[in-house]
Design an enzyme around this catalytic site. Structure first.
Site, PDB file in Angstrom:
ATOM      1  N   HIS A 184       0.895  -1.154  -0.039  1.00 27.81           N
ATOM      2  CA  HIS A 184       0.017  -0.015  -0.028  1.00 27.81           C
ATOM      3  C   HIS A 184       1.082   1.184  -0.103  1.00 27.81           C
ATOM      4  O   HIS A 184       2.089   1.138   0.057  1.00 27.81           O
ATOM      5  CB  HIS A 184      -0.924  -0.010   1.057  1.00 27.81           C
ATOM      6  CG  HIS A 184      -0.437   0.000   2.479  1.00 27.81           C
ATOM      7  ND1 HIS A 184       0.285  -0.758   3.219  1.00 27.81           N
ATOM      8  CD2 HIS A 184      -0.484   1.102   3.504  1.00 27.81           C
ATOM      9  CE1 HIS A 184       0.722  -0.393   4.289  1.00 27.81           C
ATOM     10  NE2 HIS A 184       0.295   0.728   4.654  1.00 27.81           N
ATOM     11  N   HIS A 217       1.478   3.803   1.991  1.00 31.03           N
ATOM     12  CA  HIS A 217       1.940   4.578   2.933  1.00 31.03           C
ATOM     13  C   HIS A 217       3.563   4.537   3.040  1.00 31.03           C
ATOM     14  O   HIS A 217       4.287   3.856   2.576  1.00 31.03           O
ATOM     15  CB  HIS A 217       1.370   4.177   4.241  1.00 31.03           C
ATOM     16  CG  HIS A 217      -0.108   4.601   4.611  1.00 31.03           C
ATOM     17  ND1 HIS A 217      -0.644   3.616   5.407  1.00 31.03           N
ATOM     18  CD2 HIS A 217      -0.624   5.256   4.175  1.00 31.03           C
ATOM     19  CE1 HIS A 217      -2.032   4.112   5.533  1.00 31.03           C
ATOM     20  NE2 HIS A 217      -2.069   5.384   4.850  1.00 31.03           N
ATOM     21  N   ASP A 263       5.652   4.702   5.301  1.00 31.14           N
ATOM     22  CA  ASP A 263       6.579   3.620   5.963  1.00 31.14           C
ATOM     23  C   ASP A 263       6.322   2.336   5.290  1.00 31.14           C
ATOM     24  O   ASP A 263       7.042   1.107   5.851  1.00 31.14           O
ATOM     25  CB  ASP A 263       5.840   3.409   7.435  1.00 31.14           C
ATOM     26  CG  ASP A 263       4.723   3.072   7.542  1.00 31.14           C
ATOM     27  OD1 ASP A 263       3.747   3.473   6.927  1.00 31.14           O
ATOM     28  OD2 ASP A 263       4.183   2.030   8.483  1.00 31.14           O
ATOM     29  N   HIS A 264       6.040   2.006   4.029  1.00 32.37           N
ATOM     30  CA  HIS A 264       6.043   0.878   3.251  1.00 32.37           C
ATOM     31  C   HIS A 264       6.899   1.260   1.820  1.00 32.37           C
ATOM     32  O   HIS A 264       7.150   0.242   1.289  1.00 32.37           O
ATOM     33  CB  HIS A 264       4.622   0.361   3.045  1.00 32.37           C
ATOM     34  CG  HIS A 264       4.289  -0.138   4.301  1.00 32.37           C
ATOM     35  ND1 HIS A 264       4.103  -1.114   5.036  1.00 32.37           N
ATOM     36  CD2 HIS A 264       3.502   0.567   5.412  1.00 32.37           C
ATOM     37  CE1 HIS A 264       3.600  -1.341   6.008  1.00 32.37           C
ATOM     38  NE2 HIS A 264       3.258  -0.226   6.292  1.00 32.37           N
ATOM     39  N   HIS A 307      -7.661  -0.131   4.808  1.00 33.84           N
ATOM     40  CA  HIS A 307      -6.603   0.491   5.611  1.00 33.84           C
ATOM     41  C   HIS A 307      -6.079   1.656   4.471  1.00 33.84           C
ATOM     42  O   HIS A 307      -6.173   2.782   4.713  1.00 33.84           O
ATOM     43  CB  HIS A 307      -5.428  -0.340   5.766  1.00 33.84           C
ATOM     44  CG  HIS A 307      -3.912   0.350   6.404  1.00 33.84           C
ATOM     45  ND1 HIS A 307      -4.158   0.747   7.867  1.00 33.84           N
ATOM     46  CD2 HIS A 307      -2.842   0.641   5.731  1.00 33.84           C
ATOM     47  CE1 HIS A 307      -2.883   1.648   7.942  1.00 33.84           C
ATOM     48  NE2 HIS A 307      -2.256   1.367   6.970  1.00 33.84           N
ATOM     49  N   ASP A 353      -0.441  -3.877   5.992  1.00 36.84           N
ATOM     50  CA  ASP A 353      -1.164  -3.308   7.422  1.00 36.84           C
ATOM     51  C   ASP A 353      -2.753  -3.680   7.185  1.00 36.84           C
ATOM     52  O   ASP A 353      -3.356  -2.834   7.978  1.00 36.84           O
ATOM     53  CB  ASP A 353      -1.116  -1.926   7.253  1.00 36.84           C
ATOM     54  CG  ASP A 353       0.297  -1.337   7.546  1.00 36.84           C
ATOM     55  OD1 ASP A 353       1.161  -2.166   7.924  1.00 36.84           O
ATOM     56  OD2 ASP A 353       0.457  -0.160   7.774  1.00 36.84           O
ATOM     57  N   HIS A 375       3.990  -4.917  10.559  1.00 39.34           N
ATOM     58  CA  HIS A 375       4.515  -4.044  11.992  1.00 39.34           C
ATOM     59  C   HIS A 375       4.497  -5.120  12.981  1.00 39.34           C
ATOM     60  O   HIS A 375       3.736  -6.047  13.181  1.00 39.34           O
ATOM     61  CB  HIS A 375       3.519  -2.955  12.502  1.00 39.34           C
ATOM     62  CG  HIS A 375       3.628  -1.860  11.333  1.00 39.34           C
ATOM     63  ND1 HIS A 375       4.291  -0.630  11.649  1.00 39.34           N
ATOM     64  CD2 HIS A 375       2.853  -1.395  10.205  1.00 39.34           C
ATOM     65  CE1 HIS A 375       4.139   0.341  10.767  1.00 39.34           C
ATOM     66  NE2 HIS A 375       3.153  -0.144   9.796  1.00 39.34           N
TER      67      HIS A 375
HETATM   68 FE    FE Z   1       2.384   0.820   8.064  1.00 35.88          FE
HETATM   69 ZN    ZN Z   2       0.049   1.471   6.625  1.00 36.92          ZN
END
Ligand code: FE
Ligand code: ZN
Length: 248
Positions: free
Chosen positions: A52, A54, A56-57, A111, A128, A166
């Site tokens: 996805h 985001h 942090d990915h 998400h 996530d 995570h």
């Molecule tokens: Fe994340």
């Molecule tokens: Zn995420």
């Protein structure tokens, strides 16, 4: 094929999926730990798979593409505009070739609207959407959408290995114990938990993850005590998800 978990940032996991000297990396939040893992494993980067959009990915994609020009970057059609350097967009049911193997795409919106799981050789990279004993927050979809997304994952074989985005499993299990104080599997999983807790199995998640247990009488009762107005699985899921948002 084998999988190497690569801890990134505070509590993220990227993963190297390795087959015959080549690696696909799932969710590289930063480039440096991925480069170190590629060197350690002695493998060549062939592809980036983004679950996805985001940061942090996908934060490491720019650096990895600069260092490994020509690699495939795969993201869902719906999230692709927010993922850098995408070379191919995919939809539910598509297959992505990787050496002699194939990853199947499962669309898991909620998400983010373009959230996807990569399923390859019994390994599900869920980003996530599905966590160890938990699920992602509803940033772009509603409870019904997330419930449907999780139900697609829950229908996979019980021995499917779940590689989540995570390391939240310990805190998720504290919440699971609040939802189901008498669930012995939750207590056992918390007691025996080691870090990293990835991967889990779908069997573990069925037994302990409150977000896959919306039809269990104890989960229904807990949801009723936290705002659910019916026993309908989506109402139960929605109440548990809302409770978790404020759980400390
Ligand atoms: Fe994340
Ligand atoms: Zn995420």
């Amino acid at each position: 094929m084998h999988v190497v978990a690569v801890p990134c940032l505070q509590d993220n996991y990227a993963y190297l999926v390795i087959e015959e000297g080549r690696a696909a990396v799932v969710d590289p939040s930063e480039a440096a730990p991925i480069e170190a893992a590629l060197a350690r494993e002695g493998v060549t980067l062939a592809a980036i798979w983004a679950t996805h959009h985001h940061h942090d990915h996908v934060g490491g994609i720019k650096g990895l593409v600069a260092a490994h020009p020509g690699i495939d970057v795969i993201a869902s059609t719906t999230d692709a505009a927010k993922v850098p350097h995408v070379t191919r967009t995919v939809n539910d049911g598509d297959e992505v070739a990787f050496g002699n193997l194939r990853a199947k795409i499962i669309h898991n919106p909620a998400h983010t609207l373009g959230g996807i799981t990569f399923l390859i050789e019994g390994c599900a990279f869920t980003g996530d959407t599905l966590f160890g004993a938990g699920c992602g927050r509803l940033f772009e979809g509603d409870a019904a959408m997330m419930h449907a997304s999780l139900s697609k994952l829950a229908a996979l074989p019980a021995d499917t290995r779940v590689y989540f985005g995570h390391e939240y499993t310990a805190s998720n299990l504290r919440f699971a114990a609040a939802v189901e104080p008498d669930n012995a599997a939750v207590a056992r999983r918390a007691r025996e938990l080691t870090t990293p807790s990835t991967p889990s199995t779908l069997r573990d998640e069925h037994a302990t993850n409150p977000f896959l247990r919306s039809t269990e009488p104890a989960v229904i009762a807990a949801a009723r005590a936290h705002g659910a107005t019916s026993d309908d699985p989506v109402s139960v899921f929605a109440a548990i998800r809302a409770w978790k948002d404020s759980f400390k």
